[in-house]
Design a protein around this motif. Structure first.
Motif: not given
Length: 66
Positions: A11-21
């Motif tokens: 489920f990893a994606s760049a938008p999801r990583a940005i939201v988490l940060w």
């Protein structure tokens, strides 16, 4: 049947990583504004930061195709 293994990569994606940060940064700022001490903040922020790092690394590996 899918070839992807379960875990962060599925489920990893760049938008999801940005939201988490962004969520990690906002929660840290909120807790500091509320006057929480470092132990109280650490109990909540360290696991969230660990998940953020794992999702970011998985997203990078996924985009590189390895």
């Amino acid at each position: 049947m899918t070839t992807e293994r379960p875990g962060f990569r599925s489920f990893a994606s760049a938008p999801r990583a940005i939201v988490l940060w962004v969520a990690t940064a906002l929660l840290t700022a909120l807790f500091l504004a509320l006057g929480w001490n470092l132990l109280q903040i650490g109990i909540l922020i360290v696991p969230l930061a660990a998940v953020s790092i794992a999702v970011t690394v998985a997203a990078l590996r996924k985009t590189r195709g390895s």
